[in-house]
Design an enzyme around this catalytic site. Sequence first.
Site, PDB file in Angstrom:
ATOM      1  N   ASP A  86     -30.319 -25.905  -1.001  1.00  0.00           N
ATOM      2  CA  ASP A  86     -30.977 -27.064  -1.701  1.00  0.00           C
ATOM      3  C   ASP A  86     -29.852 -28.305  -1.717  1.00  0.00           C
ATOM      4  OD1 ASP A  86     -32.929 -26.942  -4.471  1.00  0.00           O
ATOM      5  OD2 ASP A  86     -31.528 -28.621  -4.245  1.00  0.00           O
ATOM      6  N   ILE A  87     -30.546 -29.428  -1.670  1.00  0.00           N
ATOM      7  CA  ILE A  87     -29.853 -30.744  -1.541  1.00  0.00           C
ATOM      8  C   ILE A  87     -29.027 -31.085  -2.777  1.00  0.00           C
ATOM      9  CG2 ILE A  87     -31.518 -32.159  -2.044  1.00  0.00           C
ATOM     10  CD1 ILE A  87     -31.041 -33.734   0.589  1.00  0.00           C
TER      11      ILE A  87
ATOM     12  N   ASN B 101     -41.486 -21.843  -8.983  1.00  0.00           N
ATOM     13  CA  ASN B 101     -42.160 -22.693  -9.920  1.00  0.00           C
ATOM     14  C   ASN B 101     -43.618 -23.044  -9.390  1.00  0.00           C
ATOM     15  OD1 ASN B 101     -39.886 -22.855 -11.756  1.00  0.00           O
ATOM     16  ND2 ASN B 101     -39.103 -24.522 -10.551  1.00  0.00           N
TER      17      ASN B 101
ATOM     18  N   HIS C 254     -41.876 -22.714  -2.627  1.00  0.00           N
ATOM     19  CA  HIS C 254     -40.540 -22.273  -2.489  1.00  0.00           C
ATOM     20  C   HIS C 254     -39.952 -21.514  -3.329  1.00  0.00           C
ATOM     21  CE1 HIS C 254     -40.789 -26.162  -4.685  1.00  0.00           C
ATOM     22  NE2 HIS C 254     -39.585 -25.829  -5.117  1.00  0.00           N
ATOM     23  N   PHE C 255     -39.037 -20.530  -3.089  1.00  0.00           N
ATOM     24  CA  PHE C 255     -38.216 -19.800  -4.028  1.00  0.00           C
ATOM     25  C   PHE C 255     -36.894 -20.247  -3.899  1.00  0.00           C
ATOM     26  CE2 PHE C 255     -40.568 -15.686  -4.833  1.00  0.00           C
ATOM     27  CZ  PHE C 255     -41.921 -16.202  -4.258  1.00  0.00           C
TER      28      PHE C 255
HETATM   29  P1  AMP Z   1     -39.039 -27.292  -7.564  1.00  0.00           P
HETATM   30  O1  AMP Z   1     -38.682 -27.972  -9.018  1.00  0.00           O
HETATM   31  O2  AMP Z   1     -38.905 -25.979  -7.881  1.00  0.00           O
HETATM   32  O3  AMP Z   1     -39.926 -27.825  -6.897  1.00  0.00           O
HETATM   33  O4  AMP Z   1     -37.457 -27.527  -6.745  1.00  0.00           O
HETATM   34  C1  AMP Z   1     -37.494 -28.437  -5.677  1.00  0.00           C
HETATM   35  C2  AMP Z   1     -35.962 -28.292  -5.304  1.00  0.00           C
HETATM   36  O5  AMP Z   1     -36.268 -28.788  -3.804  1.00  0.00           O
HETATM   37  C3  AMP Z   1     -35.275 -28.925  -6.093  1.00  0.00           C
HETATM   38  O6  AMP Z   1     -34.193 -28.257  -6.350  1.00  0.00           O
HETATM   39  C4  AMP Z   1     -34.297 -30.024  -5.039  1.00  0.00           C
HETATM   40  O7  AMP Z   1     -33.082 -30.257  -5.228  1.00  0.00           O
HETATM   41  C5  AMP Z   1     -35.019 -29.388  -3.614  1.00  0.00           C
HETATM   42  N1  AMP Z   1     -34.945 -30.471  -2.696  1.00  0.00           N
HETATM   43  C6  AMP Z   1     -35.531 -31.607  -2.537  1.00  0.00           C
HETATM   44  N2  AMP Z   1     -35.629 -32.236  -1.281  1.00  0.00           N
HETATM   45  C7  AMP Z   1     -34.931 -31.435  -0.636  1.00  0.00           C
HETATM   46  C8  AMP Z   1     -34.381 -31.456   0.729  1.00  0.00           C
HETATM   47  N3  AMP Z   1     -34.637 -32.400   1.555  1.00  0.00           N
HETATM   48  N4  AMP Z   1     -33.447 -30.554   1.084  1.00  0.00           N
HETATM   49  C9  AMP Z   1     -33.098 -29.535   0.343  1.00  0.00           C
HETATM   50  N5  AMP Z   1     -33.543 -29.271  -1.019  1.00  0.00           N
HETATM   51  C10 AMP Z   1     -34.360 -30.123  -1.473  1.00  0.00           C
END
Ligand code: AMP
Length: 139
Positions: free
Chosen positions: A32-33, A84, A97-98
């Site tokens: 996760d970024i 979520n 995504h998990f």
């Molecule tokens: P959610 O709130 O469950 O939709 O989580 C989305 C997740 O995606 C968050 O934890 C972000 O930090 C992560 N995210 C968004 N863009 C990227 C990316 N380019 N690379 C890795 N993680 C990402």
Amino acid sequence: MNNDNCVFCRIANGEIPAHFVYNDDDVMAILDINPVAKGHMLVIPKYHAKYYHELPEKYAKKIATTLLLVTKALEAENYNILQNNGKLAGQEVPHVHFHVIPKPSKDEGLGIRFPSKQETSEALTELAKEIKEKIDKLL
Ligand code: AMP
Ligand code: ZN
């Protein structure tokens, strides 16, 4: 991958870089970024669907085996798996995504609240019947 505006589809297509820990034809796992804790990973199907229940079974199965792999590699004593669905439920990226989130200490990692309520046995029996009938139709 079928959605040009989707960040996870674009990562799957190689259009945006990511830190891969696992990658095959059907699923990828990346860091996760913006990690909630060190080692926070995302397991993502290579199929654009907003909701988990929209996934073809093949992808749901691949996610399950990939979650096993990455959690074994994580070697964490405490961790959460979170997924979520929908904005109100905390979903920001509308592609399934998990999250795999280590919980190294009380203050790091995910803070979870379980606002439990009391329910009568009769109401639970009725609800279980309703859901079971729907499941039986899906089988
Ligand atoms: P959610 O709130 O469950 O939709 O989580 C989305 C997740 O995606 C968050 O934890 C972000 O930090 C992560 N995210 C968004 N863009 C990227 C990316 N380019 N690379 C890795 N993680 C990402
Ligand atoms: Zn997508």
